[in-house]
Scaffold this motif. Structure first.
Motif, PDB file in Angstrom:
ATOM      1  N   ARG A  79       0.831  -1.207   0.000  1.00 29.82           N
ATOM      2  CA  ARG A  79       0.000   0.000   0.000  1.00 29.82           C
ATOM      3  C   ARG A  79       0.862   1.253   0.000  1.00 29.82           C
ATOM      4  O   ARG A  79       0.525   2.264  -0.633  1.00 29.82           O
ATOM      5  N   GLU A  83       0.197   0.399  -4.548  1.00 26.03           N
ATOM      6  CA  GLU A  83      -0.501  -0.689  -5.224  1.00 26.03           C
ATOM      7  C   GLU A  83      -2.006  -0.608  -4.955  1.00 26.03           C
ATOM      8  O   GLU A  83      -2.455   0.003  -3.987  1.00 26.03           O
ATOM      9  N   SER A  84      -2.766  -1.265  -5.810  1.00 26.00           N
ATOM     10  CA  SER A  84      -4.223  -1.244  -5.687  1.00 26.00           C
ATOM     11  C   SER A  84      -4.673  -2.039  -4.463  1.00 26.00           C
ATOM     12  O   SER A  84      -3.918  -2.833  -3.891  1.00 26.00           O
ATOM     13  N   THR A  85      -5.933  -1.831  -4.081  1.00 22.17           N
ATOM     14  CA  THR A  85      -6.486  -2.522  -2.907  1.00 22.17           C
ATOM     15  C   THR A  85      -6.442  -4.038  -3.068  1.00 22.17           C
ATOM     16  O   THR A  85      -6.167  -4.775  -2.112  1.00 22.17           O
ATOM     17  N   VAL A  86      -6.716  -4.508  -4.275  1.00 21.62           N
ATOM     18  CA  VAL A  86      -6.695  -5.957  -4.517  1.00 21.62           C
ATOM     19  C   VAL A  86      -5.306  -6.523  -4.254  1.00 21.62           C
ATOM     20  O   VAL A  86      -5.150  -7.564  -3.600  1.00 21.62           O
ATOM     21  N   ILE A  87      -4.285  -5.848  -4.756  1.00 25.68           N
ATOM     22  CA  ILE A  87      -2.909  -6.312  -4.558  1.00 25.68           C
ATOM     23  C   ILE A  87      -2.532  -6.230  -3.079  1.00 25.68           C
ATOM     24  O   ILE A  87      -1.867  -7.126  -2.538  1.00 25.68           O
ATOM     25  N   GLN A  89      -4.461  -6.557  -0.485  1.00 25.94           N
ATOM     26  CA  GLN A  89      -5.118  -7.607   0.298  1.00 25.94           C
ATOM     27  C   GLN A  89      -4.677  -9.020  -0.099  1.00 25.94           C
ATOM     28  O   GLN A  89      -4.946  -9.980   0.628  1.00 25.94           O
ATOM     29  N   ALA A  90      -4.001  -9.139  -1.236  1.00 26.90           N
ATOM     30  CA  ALA A  90      -3.618 -10.465  -1.740  1.00 26.90           C
ATOM     31  C   ALA A  90      -2.754 -11.269  -0.766  1.00 26.90           C
ATOM     32  O   ALA A  90      -2.979 -12.473  -0.591  1.00 26.90           O
ATOM     33  N   LEU A  93      -4.909 -12.993   1.801  1.00 28.20           N
ATOM     34  CA  LEU A  93      -5.693 -14.074   1.202  1.00 28.20           C
ATOM     35  C   LEU A  93      -4.820 -15.296   0.930  1.00 28.20           C
ATOM     36  O   LEU A  93      -5.208 -16.437   1.221  1.00 28.20           O
TER      37      LEU A  93
END
Length: 357
Positions: A79, A83-87, A89-90, A93
């Motif tokens: 962050r 980087e994007s939110t998806v990246i 949170q990856a 996950l």
């Protein structure tokens, strides 16, 4: 219930770290969890089965906390570089999926694989166990453990152990080299019941000899005159020594104890008790020697046993550098009759276990 506890100890610290909003909160969370786990580790006692469970749960805490801190730390760094939110949170996950997969593998999939029953060909086979210069033959009865050295190599009270020994011997086609084997006739395998190892073995084929007697005796709860445990092996085998040959055969222990007492100026006189001369050592160990001169062990020594309370053990040489030993429980009242019955069954078992030349 156990799996639920393990899940909680694994994923609560993981998600506690994974939801931290920034690096400062993550550092505080990591410090608190490290201190808590360290305190529990130092302040806890890990004895017996409960201790093993405690270690397992603490390891789950540590793994969950470490994975959560690492995954969230990587996400916060991503962050910070835009980087994007998806990246961002990856990592959490991915870490969650790895933990869930590892948990499923260890506590769900692997136990089911280990519990797969042995094949009918395996359960119907005849195993040959080579100890020293002697060969023994036995079906893969679930009361058996086969050892080679200081570890139990094959525990046949579990399906995995039975499959392993059959794989190692190609269902009895090749002898298995060992240092000892033991038969626990009062262990978990003797409780029987639907789906038990005993049921699988006894129904695989029509058993013969002592195995058929054992199957019938388990079903009828008729093991009263059987030894609780029977072991055969080299005198150097750790397990055989631990149970039956602590300081050598009981006869040698008694002779050494009496000699030591004489050297210390003491005298240990036998006390006649219902067909035996009982010698009570200063350390409370008792040696019971039969007064019947015709009751001899296979090594031609007078029948004798070492007893502690109601638990008694008998050990003797069976030739070729091998010893056999067995144990049983009996109160003093009726001990001679019980001793003779168990002795007769133990000798019968040893004779039947010897492979034909």
């Amino acid at each position: 219930m156990l799996l639920m506890f393990i899940l909680l100890f694994l994923f609560v610290p993981f998600f506690a770290a994974a939801i931290m909003p920034n690096g400062i909160w993550l550092a505080v969370c990591a410090a608190l969890m490290t201190a808590g786990i360290g305190y529990l580790w130092v302040d806890s006692s890990f004895d017996g089965n409960a201790g093993f469970m405690g270690i397992l749960l603490l390891l789950e805490l540590a793994i969950g906390a470490s994975a959560g801190v690492l995954a969230r730390g990587i996400g916060l760094w991503l962050r910070s570089v835009g980087e994007s939110t998806v990246i961002v949170q990856a990592p959490v996950l991915i870490a969650f999926l790895l933990l869930a997969g590892g948990f499923s593998r260890l506590f769900v999939i692997r136990p089911k694989l280990d519990a797969r029953p042995a094949s009918q060909a395996c359960l119907a086979s005849m195993l040959h166990v080579s100890i020293g210069r002697s060969l023994f033959a036995t079906p893969p009865v679930p009361a058996m453990q086969i050892r080679n050295g200081y570890q139990t190599n094959y525990a046949l009270n579990r399906a995995k152990g039975t499959r392993s020994v059959c794989d190692a011997t190609d269902n009895g086609s090749f002898p298995l080299v060992a240092s000892s084997f033991s038969l626990s006739f009062t262990g978990p395998a003797s409780r029987g019941g639907p789906g038990s190892a005993q049921e699988a073995f006894c129904t695989a084929r029509k058993q013969t000899g002592w195995a058929a007697e054992w199957c019938d005796a388990v079903d009828a709860d008729g093991l009263a005159d059987w030894p609780e445990m029977l072991g055969i092996g080299l005198s150097s085998d750790d397990e055989l020594r631990r149970v039956f040959l602590v300081n050598g055969p009981p006869r040698n222990e008694l002779a050494e104890g009496l000699a030591k007492a004489v050297s210390e100026g003491r005298s240990i006189a036998p006390q006649p008790v219902a067909g035996f001369d009982r010698y009570t050592m200063p350390w409370k160990t008792e040696y019971w020697v039969s007064t019947d001169p015709k009751w001899l062990l296979p090594d031609n020594g007078r029948y004798m046993m070492n007893c502690s309370g109601d638990w008694c053990r008998v050990a003797f040489s069976i030739g070729n550098g091998l010893f056999a030993g067995y144990s049983f429980h009996s109160p003093v009242e009726g001990r001679e009759a019980k001793s003779r019955a168990v002795y007769s069954k133990a000798l019968s078992l040893v004779d039947q276990l010897r492979a034909s030349p």
